[in-house]
Design a protein around this motif. Structure first.
Motif, mmCIF file in Angstrom:
data_model
loop_
_atom_site.group_PDB
_atom_site.id
_atom_site.type_symbol
_atom_site.label_atom_id
_atom_site.label_comp_id
_atom_site.label_asym_id
_atom_site.label_seq_id
_atom_site.Cartn_x
_atom_site.Cartn_y
_atom_site.Cartn_z
ATOM 1 N N VAL A 60 -1.033 -28.888 -56.870
ATOM 2 C CA VAL A 60 -2.120 -28.665 -57.693
ATOM 3 C C VAL A 60 -3.774 -28.706 -57.397
ATOM 4 N N THR A 91 -4.666 -26.629 -65.972
ATOM 5 C CA THR A 91 -3.965 -26.996 -64.382
ATOM 6 C C THR A 91 -4.210 -25.227 -63.666
ATOM 7 N N ILE A 93 -2.160 -24.063 -60.225
ATOM 8 C CA ILE A 93 -1.064 -24.660 -59.643
ATOM 9 C C ILE A 93 -0.943 -23.083 -58.396
#
Length: 129
Positions: A60, A91, A93
């Motif tokens: 992450v 998010t 990643i």
């Protein structure tokens, strides 16, 4: 080595390669930590595996807000106007590795046979009385 994998995150499927960064729906993992998304397919080098024993590791990078979406409703000749907006929680990643063997799970704690359980229960009852 595998060239790519197809993973499932948040009900969506993504085709990923090592070193690739992508935006996905918000993941509960903290920033800087790694996790292993569900892997559906591994391909590359002319080979395909629908039941892969490989593992995808993703890191992450950060939690961000998506682009603002403006929503407007209007009905002619009625004086009806409504405006609202929305920003997706996303998010970012980074795929760090594809193809590392999945760690073998440890077997569940061994269960005691029924005879040992009865013997243990009877000794505790005798000790109480």
């Amino acid at each position: 080595m595998t060239d790519y994998a197809i993973i499932s995150l948040g009900g969506k499927q993504y085709r990923v390669r090592e070193g690739e960064k992508l935006l996905v729906d918000r993941v509960k993992t903290d920033e800087g930590k790694t996790f292993h998304p569900d892997i559906l397919f591994v391909g590359g080098d002319g080979k395909a595996d629908f039941k892969p024993k490989a593992q995808v590791t993703a890191k992450v990078v950060g939690h961000v807000l998506g682009e603002k979406i403006r929503i407007g409703k209007y009905k002619a000749k009625k004086g009806y106007r409504r405006h609202t907006g929305y920003r997706s929680k996303l998010t970012q990643i980074e795929i760090t590795s594809i193809g590392a063997k999945a760690a073998a799970r440890k077997p569940a704690a061994e269960k005691k046979p029924a005879a040992e359980k009865k013997a243990a229960a009877s000794t505790t009852k005798k000790a109480e009385s």
